[in-house]
Design a protein around this motif. Structure first.
Motif, short mmCIF file in Angstrom:
data_model
loop_
_atom_site.label_atom_id
_atom_site.label_comp_id
_atom_site.label_asym_id
_atom_site.label_seq_id
_atom_site.Cartn_x
_atom_site.Cartn_y
_atom_site.Cartn_z
N SER A 147 -0.14 8.73 6.57
CA SER A 147 0.82 7.98 5.77
C SER A 147 0.24 7.29 4.54
CB SER A 147 1.56 6.96 6.64
OG SER A 147 0.69 5.96 7.09
N LYS A 148 -1.03 6.86 4.57
CA LYS A 148 -1.58 6.22 3.36
C LYS A 148 -1.96 7.28 2.33
CE LYS A 148 -0.41 2.82 4.54
NZ LYS A 148 0.59 1.97 3.93
N PHE A 200 -2.59 -7.37 11.41
CA PHE A 200 -3.48 -7.40 12.58
C PHE A 200 -3.25 -8.69 13.38
CE2 PHE A 200 -7.37 -4.38 12.01
CZ PHE A 200 -6.52 -3.34 11.69
N LYS A 202 7.32 7.61 9.54
CA LYS A 202 7.01 7.19 10.91
C LYS A 202 6.40 8.24 11.83
CE LYS A 202 8.14 3.05 10.06
NZ LYS A 202 7.05 2.09 9.92
N CYS A 240 -11.16 -2.13 11.63
CA CYS A 240 -10.49 -1.44 10.54
C CYS A 240 -11.55 -0.61 9.83
CB CYS A 240 -9.86 -2.47 9.60
SG CYS A 240 -8.62 -1.78 8.50
N ALA A 259 0.82 -1.22 0.00
CA ALA A 259 0.00 0.00 0.00
C ALA A 259 0.85 1.27 0.00
CB ALA A 259 -0.96 -0.02 1.18
N MET A 274 0.66 0.66 13.47
CA MET A 274 0.73 -0.65 14.11
C MET A 274 1.42 -0.57 15.48
SD MET A 274 -1.18 -2.01 12.06
CE MET A 274 -1.42 -3.44 13.05
N ASP A 324 -8.61 1.25 13.70
CA ASP A 324 -7.52 1.65 12.80
C ASP A 324 -8.16 2.47 11.68
OD1 ASP A 324 -5.82 1.72 10.59
OD2 ASP A 324 -4.89 -0.21 11.06
N ILE A 371 -6.46 4.46 9.40
CA ILE A 371 -5.38 4.96 8.55
C ILE A 371 -5.87 5.34 7.15
CG2 ILE A 371 -4.60 2.73 7.62
CD1 ILE A 371 -1.71 3.66 8.13
N HIS A 372 -6.94 4.68 6.68
CA HIS A 372 -7.45 5.00 5.33
C HIS A 372 -8.52 6.10 5.36
CE1 HIS A 372 -5.23 1.76 3.31
NE2 HIS A 372 -5.45 1.07 4.41
N ASN A 388 -9.51 -2.42 5.34
CA ASN A 388 -8.53 -2.96 4.40
C ASN A 388 -8.66 -4.48 4.47
OD1 ASN A 388 -6.27 -3.95 3.10
ND2 ASN A 388 -4.79 -2.78 4.29
N TYR A 424 -6.29 -6.69 7.03
CA TYR A 424 -4.87 -6.33 6.91
C TYR A 424 -4.00 -7.34 7.70
CZ TYR A 424 -0.79 -3.24 7.42
OH TYR A 424 0.47 -2.70 7.40
C1 LIG Z 1 -5.34 -0.86 7.83
C2 LIG Z 1 -3.88 -0.55 7.92
N1 LIG Z 1 -3.34 -0.34 9.12
C3 LIG Z 1 -2.04 -0.05 9.25
C4 LIG Z 1 -1.21 0.01 8.16
C5 LIG Z 1 0.24 0.27 8.37
O1 LIG Z 1 0.40 1.49 8.95
P1 LIG Z 1 1.76 1.92 9.62
O2 LIG Z 1 2.80 1.81 8.56
O3 LIG Z 1 1.50 3.31 10.07
O4 LIG Z 1 1.96 0.97 10.76
C6 LIG Z 1 -1.73 -0.19 6.88
C7 LIG Z 1 -0.86 -0.14 5.71
O5 LIG Z 1 -1.24 -0.38 4.62
C8 LIG Z 1 -3.10 -0.48 6.77
O6 LIG Z 1 -3.66 -0.68 5.57
#
Ligand SMILES: Cc1ncc(COP(=O)(O)O)c(C=O)c1O
Length: 386
Positions: A232-233, A122, A241, A166, A35, A95, A198, A200-201, A170, A119
């Motif tokens: 970050s995504k 997890f 980081k 999530c 990703a 993570m 989570d 992140i998306h 993902n 993902y």
């Molecule tokens: C749902 C999900 N969580 C966490 C991450 C990874 O995040 P990080 O690099 O901040 O740990 C990703 C990466 O693709 C993800 O899709």
């Protein structure tokens, strides 16, 4: 006024990158697996990182790097979410945040509910925190993928202590409905469990997708939930980081405050500098143009799949740049990504790694140019016809 979709960088430039996406496979492979995305950095991010390099600003992350106020503004503008600034903390990546929150909220051997296909890390991060993953798979429906609330209730009634959610999901790209999230919060509260969401998306939720931050789903969700998110995504900053932990109540905020100091200290300075620029209003136009590109690409992918892989099935994602494609009709076995890598020279992510329900599936990253997407699906289609 319609927004011009963001253009990806040309392949010859991308191949000069040294990240996982570009250094795992030989040049004849189109990499649509991990990703990372193929776009130029948002200009405000490029500028602050260039300045940091220029002056050798490569030390430790300061006590208040500015991510808190930047994210509070972003959440207000993008989601209508009012966050109290003192309830935002930061760490190295999503993570890391999830592992530390699990360490603080579950006891060794406790079961933690996850909703596969999900993902793959997890599974490992729950184990890293001493927990045991308990599957409650998503349910496929005509409206897309749904949380199995009954199944989650059964697991929590049976002693599971936490849910690792999530949202958006993902690999399916599902923005869970507000009502499902509120119901999940009620169930968790009933059994004294926590929900770690989570998100992140989340910055990549498409307009109109109905994305709701978990902590906004209800007063109960704000009481029992933890959100972990990052720039970050959306902004392709995974190597730098920096991630954020957000809470909505005194008790959960106290848990985050009680985490070891190292959790915050591990935040990368470049990550924090970039996150501040990403979450600033100045990057909103770039994010909107990225969303316009991803919107076009998800529709293009649906057309390409219909043309080249008529037996494949996928639900158009609400968010993000990942598509979860059922390729089981093509006889490529449990892990179609293997046959596709060998026979079509396209790298997809392996369905079985996403746990229950992953056999016969592959995950495709469409955070690329339309030309790369066309070429990749055409190659897979040619393999299907061979
Ligand atoms: C749902 C999900 N969580 C966490 C991450 C990874 O995040 P990080 O690099 O901040 O740990 C990703 C990466 O693709 C993800 O899709």
């Amino acid at each position: 006024m319609s927004i011009a979709p963001l253009d990806a960088l040309p392949l010859e430039t991308l191949r000069r990158r040294s990240s996982t996406k570009w250094r795992t496979f030989p040049e004849d492979v189109l990499p649509l697996f991990v990703a990372e995305t193929d776009f130029p950095l948002a200009e405000p991010i490029r500028a602050v990182l260039a300045e940091a390099v220029e002056i050798g600003d490569t030390g430790y992350t300061p006590p208040d790097p500015g991510v808190r106020s930047a994210y509070v503004g972003f959440a207000r503008r993008r989601f209508g979410w009012e966050i109290e600034p003192q309830r935002v903390s930061w760490t190295g990546d999503v993570m890391m945040g999830v592992v530390e929150l699990l360490r603080a909220t579950v006891t060794r051997g406790d079961r933690v509910v996850i909703t596969p296909p999900v993902y793959p890390p997890f599974f490992f991060c729950i184990e890293e925190a001493g927990g045991v993953p308990q599957d409650v798979p998503l349910l496929a429906s005509d409206d897309g993928w749904l949380l199995d609330l009954e199944g989650i209730e059964t697991a929590l009634a049976d002693g599971a202590r936490a849910v690792l959610l999530c949202n958006p999901h993902n690999p399916t790209g599902t923005a869970h409905a507000k009502e499902s999230l509120a119901a999940l919060a009620e169930i968790a509260a009933r059994y004294g469990a926590v929900v770690i969401s989570d998100e992140i998306h989340a910055p990549l939720a498409q307009p109109g997708s109905g994305f709701t931050p978990f902590l906004m789903a209800s007063a109960t969700a704000a009481e029992i939930g933890y959100a972990v998110t990052s720039a970050s995504k959306a902004f392709n900053l995974a190597g730098l980081k920096c991630a954020l932990i957000v809470t909505g109540a005194d008790a959960t905020t106290a848990v985050v405050r009680g985490l070891p100091r190292e959790v915050e200290w591990r935040t990368g300075l470049f990550g924090a500098i970039a996150a501040v620029a990403a979450f600033d209003e100045a990057s909103d136009a770039w994010l909107d143009s990225l969303l316009a590109r991803l919107d076009e690409n998800r529709m293009l992918l649906a057309d390409l799949v219909a043309e080249h892989l008529p037996l494949a099935r996928f639900a158009i994602p609400d968010a993000g740049f990942l598509a979860w494609i059922d390729l089981s009709a093509y006889g490529w076995g449990d892990d179609p990504a293997r046959a596709i890598l060998t026979g079509a020279r396209v790298a997809l992510h392996h369905g079985p790694e996403f746990g229950a329900g992953g056999a016969g599936y592959a995950r495709l990253n469409f955070g690329c140019s339309p030309d790369v997407l066309r070429e990749a699906v055409a190659r897979i289609g040619a393999l299907a016809r061979a």
